[in-house]
Design a protein around this motif. Sequence first.
Motif: not given
Length: 82
Positions: A61, A64-69, A71-72, A75
């Motif tokens: 988890k 996954e949170e690190w990857r999303n951060l 990407i954010e 962006t």
Amino acid sequence: MNKKQHYDLPNIIKNDFFLFGKIHLILLFAIILSANAIVIIVYKTRMLIAEEEKLRIEVKKKNEEWRNLIIEKNTLSMPPID
């Protein structure tokens, strides 16, 4: 008259164990101790495996949170397209 002789069987068995079966009692005690140790070790092992699985799920988890951060962040840091 024929008198039947009565024997105290539990007392005879107890005396035989203490006089002639000391090694058997020691072995029985060792078997019981080792069986208890096995049960305790198996229980602790299962608890550790369950804890490890929970930690693996938590790490997944967090990754996954690190990857999303990441990407954010990428962006948001991109220059606007005109």
